[in-house]
Design a protein around this motif. Structure first.
Motif, PDB file in Angstrom:
ATOM      1  N   SER A 111       0.001  -7.544  10.092  1.00  0.00           N
ATOM      2  CA  SER A 111      -0.534  -7.021   8.670  1.00  0.00           C
ATOM      3  C   SER A 111      -1.189  -6.112   9.262  1.00  0.00           C
ATOM      4  O   SER A 111      -2.610  -6.591   9.556  1.00  0.00           O
ATOM      5  CB  SER A 111      -0.033  -7.756   6.781  1.00  0.00           C
ATOM      6  N   TYR A 112      -1.732  -4.864   9.194  1.00  0.00           N
ATOM      7  CA  TYR A 112      -3.396  -4.094   9.021  1.00  0.00           C
ATOM      8  C   TYR A 112      -4.080  -4.493   7.702  1.00  0.00           C
ATOM      9  O   TYR A 112      -2.869  -3.937   6.165  1.00  0.00           O
ATOM     10  CB  TYR A 112      -2.511  -3.011   8.867  1.00  0.00           C
ATOM     11  N   GLY A 113      -4.975  -3.692   7.239  1.00  0.00           N
ATOM     12  CA  GLY A 113      -5.833  -3.168   6.209  1.00  0.00           C
ATOM     13  C   GLY A 113      -6.820  -2.259   6.459  1.00  0.00           C
ATOM     14  O   GLY A 113      -7.002  -2.691   7.580  1.00  0.00           O
ATOM     15  N   LEU A 114      -6.911  -1.649   6.278  1.00  0.00           N
ATOM     16  CA  LEU A 114      -8.348  -0.624   6.339  1.00  0.00           C
ATOM     17  C   LEU A 114      -8.810  -1.491   5.164  1.00  0.00           C
ATOM     18  O   LEU A 114      -9.206  -0.493   4.091  1.00  0.00           O
ATOM     19  CB  LEU A 114      -8.071   0.975   6.393  1.00  0.00           C
ATOM     20  N   ARG A 144      -2.762  -0.580   3.231  1.00  0.00           N
ATOM     21  CA  ARG A 144      -2.217  -2.419   3.734  1.00  0.00           C
ATOM     22  C   ARG A 144      -1.197  -1.550   3.712  1.00  0.00           C
ATOM     23  O   ARG A 144      -0.047  -1.294   3.580  1.00  0.00           O
ATOM     24  CB  ARG A 144      -2.740  -2.963   2.370  1.00  0.00           C
ATOM     25  N   TRP A 145      -0.882  -2.540   5.290  1.00  0.00           N
ATOM     26  CA  TRP A 145       0.513  -2.027   5.101  1.00  0.00           C
ATOM     27  C   TRP A 145       1.341  -3.129   6.415  1.00  0.00           C
ATOM     28  O   TRP A 145       0.506  -3.945   7.025  1.00  0.00           O
ATOM     29  CB  TRP A 145       0.913  -0.744   6.012  1.00  0.00           C
ATOM     30  N   ALA A 146       2.591  -4.208   6.534  1.00  0.00           N
ATOM     31  CA  ALA A 146       3.178  -4.181   8.033  1.00  0.00           C
ATOM     32  C   ALA A 146       3.451  -3.919   8.955  1.00  0.00           C
ATOM     33  O   ALA A 146       3.618  -2.740   8.538  1.00  0.00           O
ATOM     34  CB  ALA A 146       4.359  -5.150   6.728  1.00  0.00           C
ATOM     35  N   ASP A 147       3.616  -4.144   9.761  1.00  0.00           N
ATOM     36  CA  ASP A 147       3.754  -4.367  10.997  1.00  0.00           C
ATOM     37  C   ASP A 147       4.816  -5.342  11.897  1.00  0.00           C
ATOM     38  O   ASP A 147       5.244  -6.102  11.069  1.00  0.00           O
ATOM     39  CB  ASP A 147       2.171  -3.375  11.579  1.00  0.00           C
ATOM     40  N   ASP A 148       4.949  -4.416  13.149  1.00  0.00           N
ATOM     41  CA  ASP A 148       5.656  -5.603  14.457  1.00  0.00           C
ATOM     42  C   ASP A 148       4.703  -6.330  15.219  1.00  0.00           C
ATOM     43  O   ASP A 148       5.613  -5.967  16.874  1.00  0.00           O
ATOM     44  CB  ASP A 148       6.897  -5.009  14.305  1.00  0.00           C
ATOM     45  N   ARG A 149       3.429  -5.499  15.338  1.00  0.00           N
ATOM     46  CA  ARG A 149       2.722  -5.576  16.657  1.00  0.00           C
ATOM     47  C   ARG A 149       1.185  -5.856  16.221  1.00  0.00           C
ATOM     48  O   ARG A 149       0.719  -5.402  15.120  1.00  0.00           O
ATOM     49  CB  ARG A 149       3.222  -4.971  17.435  1.00  0.00           C
TER      50      ARG A 149
END
Length: 117
Positions: free
Chosen positions: A70-73, A84-89
């Protein structure tokens, strides 16, 4: 603020706003303040209308290239999570650049920064 390098302690505190410490996961934060503007994070290019710090949560430390994360700014001035969101890398293949630090690693699983960083 664009391009400013946050102190590691401050960057770690900002990262905690995006993701709490969770066993089995590692949270990393890039000390470089980016934006406003377009920011590349994992598989996405996102827009942030304020300066932001990228926070990356590795949800499967030790896994190969593509895996759950996951990422967040976070706006380091206002101390607000902007996105904030889910990702795959991860942000990059291999080790993260030297500006990245571990923000949370309760199980000592961090493998994307050099030892001692």
């Amino acid at each position: 603020m664009d391009g400013e390098l946050l102190d590691g302690t401050i960057a770690r505190a900002v990262a905690e706003l995006a993701f709490a410490s969770v066993r089995g996961m590692v949270v990393y934060v890039d000390r470089v303040v980016r934006g406003p503007g377009e920011i590349v994070c994992g598989s996405r290019t996102v827009h942030c209308d304020r300066p932001c710090v990228i926070v990356f949560r590795d949800e499967q430390p030790g896994a190969n290239w593509m895996h759950a994360c996951s990422y967040g700014l976070v706006d380091p001035e206002r101390l607000i999570v902007r996105q904030r969101w889910a990702d795959d890398r991860p942000p990059v293949f291999g080790l993260l650049p030297e500006t990245w630090v571990v923000a949370s690693d309760p199980d000592k699983l961090a493998d994307l920064v050099r030892v001692g960083e």
